[in-house]
Design a protein around this motif. Structure first.
Motif, short mmCIF file in Angstrom:
data_model
loop_
_atom_site.label_atom_id
_atom_site.label_comp_id
_atom_site.label_asym_id
_atom_site.label_seq_id
_atom_site.Cartn_x
_atom_site.Cartn_y
_atom_site.Cartn_z
N HIS A 141 -8.02 12.86 43.88
CA HIS A 141 -7.84 11.40 43.92
C HIS A 141 -7.61 10.95 45.37
CE1 HIS A 141 -6.24 7.40 43.15
NE2 HIS A 141 -6.80 7.50 41.95
N PRO A 142 -8.19 9.81 45.76
CA PRO A 142 -8.04 9.31 47.15
C PRO A 142 -6.59 9.13 47.58
CG PRO A 142 -9.74 8.09 46.01
CD PRO A 142 -9.09 8.95 44.97
N ASP A 143 -5.66 8.92 46.64
CA ASP A 143 -4.25 8.78 47.01
C ASP A 143 -3.70 10.08 47.57
OD1 ASP A 143 -4.34 6.20 46.18
OD2 ASP A 143 -3.29 6.53 44.28
N LYS A 144 -4.30 11.21 47.18
CA LYS A 144 -3.80 12.52 47.62
C LYS A 144 -4.80 13.22 48.55
CE LYS A 144 0.01 12.74 45.09
NZ LYS A 144 1.37 12.92 45.68
N CYS A 145 -6.08 13.00 48.28
CA CYS A 145 -7.13 13.70 49.03
C CYS A 145 -7.75 12.77 50.06
CB CYS A 145 -8.19 14.22 48.06
SG CYS A 145 -9.57 15.07 48.86
N LYS A 146 -7.86 13.20 51.28
CA LYS A 146 -8.38 12.37 52.36
C LYS A 146 -9.85 12.65 52.67
CE LYS A 146 -4.40 10.53 52.59
NZ LYS A 146 -4.25 9.22 51.92
N HIS A 147 -10.48 13.44 51.83
CA HIS A 147 -11.90 13.71 52.04
C HIS A 147 -12.68 12.40 51.88
CE1 HIS A 147 -15.94 15.32 51.45
NE2 HIS A 147 -15.49 16.47 51.95
N PRO A 148 -13.69 12.15 52.71
CA PRO A 148 -14.42 10.87 52.64
C PRO A 148 -15.16 10.64 51.30
CG PRO A 148 -15.51 12.43 54.13
CD PRO A 148 -14.14 12.99 53.83
N ALA A 169 -13.78 11.50 48.37
CA ALA A 169 -12.77 11.66 47.31
C ALA A 169 -12.96 10.64 46.19
CB ALA A 169 -11.37 11.55 47.91
N GLN A 170 -13.26 9.39 46.55
CA GLN A 170 -13.44 8.36 45.52
C GLN A 170 -14.66 8.65 44.66
OE1 GLN A 170 -11.28 5.51 44.90
NE2 GLN A 170 -12.48 5.85 43.04
N GLU A 171 -15.74 9.07 45.30
CA GLU A 171 -16.96 9.41 44.55
C GLU A 171 -16.70 10.58 43.60
OE1 GLU A 171 -21.52 10.98 45.41
OE2 GLU A 171 -20.35 10.04 47.01
N ALA A 172 -15.97 11.59 44.09
CA ALA A 172 -15.66 12.74 43.25
C ALA A 172 -14.77 12.34 42.08
CB ALA A 172 -14.98 13.83 44.08
N THR A 173 -13.82 11.44 42.34
CA THR A 173 -12.93 10.97 41.27
C THR A 173 -13.71 10.22 40.20
OG1 THR A 173 -11.05 10.80 42.79
CG2 THR A 173 -10.94 9.49 40.78
N ASN A 174 -14.60 9.34 40.63
CA ASN A 174 -15.42 8.59 39.67
C ASN A 174 -16.28 9.53 38.84
OD1 ASN A 174 -14.36 6.24 40.74
ND2 ASN A 174 -16.12 5.83 42.06
N HIS A 175 -16.81 10.55 39.49
CA HIS A 175 -17.65 11.52 38.80
C HIS A 175 -16.83 12.29 37.76
CE1 HIS A 175 -21.18 13.89 38.19
NE2 HIS A 175 -20.63 15.01 38.62
N LEU A 176 -15.64 12.70 38.14
CA LEU A 176 -14.77 13.43 37.22
C LEU A 176 -14.41 12.56 36.01
CD1 LEU A 176 -12.95 15.81 36.42
CD2 LEU A 176 -11.15 14.81 37.86
N LEU A 177 -14.09 11.30 36.26
CA LEU A 177 -13.73 10.39 35.17
C LEU A 177 -14.91 10.21 34.21
CD1 LEU A 177 -11.71 7.71 37.16
CD2 LEU A 177 -10.78 9.37 35.54
N ALA A 178 -16.12 10.13 34.76
CA ALA A 178 -17.31 9.98 33.91
C ALA A 178 -17.52 11.21 33.04
CB ALA A 178 -18.54 9.73 34.77
N ILE A 179 -17.32 12.39 33.62
CA ILE A 179 -17.46 13.64 32.85
C ILE A 179 -16.41 13.69 31.74
CG2 ILE A 179 -17.28 16.16 32.97
CD1 ILE A 179 -18.27 15.96 35.86
N HIS A 180 -15.18 13.29 32.08
CA HIS A 180 -14.10 13.32 31.10
C HIS A 180 -14.36 12.35 29.95
CE1 HIS A 180 -9.89 12.62 29.63
NE2 HIS A 180 -9.95 13.94 29.63
N ARG A 181 -14.83 11.14 30.29
CA ARG A 181 -15.15 10.16 29.24
C ARG A 181 -16.23 10.71 28.31
NH1 ARG A 181 -14.51 6.34 33.46
NH2 ARG A 181 -16.75 6.43 33.88
N HIS A 182 -17.25 11.33 28.89
CA HIS A 182 -18.32 11.91 28.07
C HIS A 182 -17.78 13.00 27.16
CE1 HIS A 182 -22.25 13.50 26.96
NE2 HIS A 182 -21.85 14.69 27.36
#
Length: 275
Positions: A27-34, A36-49
């Protein structure tokens, strides 16, 4: 390509790592990778599926699937008819044909898959994977026709599911099934253009109708969403596309012809499908 399935989010050595822990790590609040937000959105989409399933349209109206279960939400009478037809066919089918129906009815409107199975809807696959998908589908047709005397008549991307780990397929949606030579009462309206003209004119179930729909699926998976395949002649193996454009009336002869094309033009190997 579809997003990776939820069970593949972590390597085997991290079996106890759960969704919330992964989310905290990226999550961007913890991870400073540029990214991070894209990875978080991707993870949330996988989880919803994985939790709720994704929605697909089919001839009954629609269904949800998370690749491990299918929940039909359309017209109850149509779903019930399809379920009864599938169970009737499975009851009289030999073991090898039943392998193409690797699921059980959890309720009157939901399936539980034996293995992860993905609807073909919106999938585009490389030639080497389309090769074996068509081989499985043609074998299914040959077994269905020879052992049950019936045609499926609804082989569309929503009714065929891919089992990537084993190079297998699952066939569902037996809404339009009819005895070979018997009257055809319904077809898939959304894929009316996939049916041969003779079936639309004569309204009699034939082996040719199933074989034509299998070939349309082949073109669809190679990227031609029309299923017609003519646009693929300049970009894909010509002999393979010419097979898709040909017409066959006998499912056993068609299967044998197709296997000869594969043996003569493509290497025999198991290529892992990462999907």
């Amino acid at each position: 390509m579809r997003a990776p399935h939820f069970n593949a989010l972590h390597p085997p050595e991290d079996e106890d790592l759960n969704f919330r822990e992964i989310l905290k790590m990226i999550h961007p609040d913890k991870c400073k990778h540029p990214m991070a937000q894209e990875a978080t959105n991707h993870l949330l989409a996988i989880h919803r599926h994985f939790v709720h399933g994704s929605e697909f349209a089919d001839d009954a109206g629609g269904f949800l699937s998370n690749d491990y279960w299918v929940n039909y939400m359309g017209e109850p009478a149509i779903i019930d008819h399809g379920r009864k037809m599938q169970r009737e066919i499975a009851a009289r089918a030999p073991e090898h044909l039943r392998r193409y129906m690797p699921y059980t009815w959890d309720t009157t409107s939901s399936l539980l898959m034996e293995q992860r199975a993905i609807p073909l809807v919106n999938l585009t696959l490389p030639q080497e994977h389309v090769n074996w998908v068509l081989s499985r589908l043609l074998e299914f047709c040959m077994l269905l026709h020879r052992h049950t005397g019936r045609a499926h008549l609804g082989l569309t991307p929503a009714q065929v599911l891919l089992v990537p780990e084993t190079h297998g397929i699952a066939v569902a949606g037996f809404y339009h099934t009819a005895p070979l030579g018997g009257p055809v009462k319904t077809i898939s309206g959304a894929f009316r253009h996939w049916y041969p003209a003779t079936l639309l004119a004569d309204k009699k179930a034939t082996e040719n109708a199933d074989l034509e729909m299998v070939k349309r699926i082949g073109a669809y998976l190679l990227g031609d969403r029309s299923g017609l395949g003519t646009s693929l002649l300049k970009t894909h193996h010509r002999g393979f596309i010419e097979f898709l454009l040909s017409s066959d009336d006998d499912s056993l002869a068609c299967y044998e012809k197709y296997r000869a094309i594969l043996d003569q033009n493509f290497p025999s190997q198991f290529i892992h499908l990462n999907i």
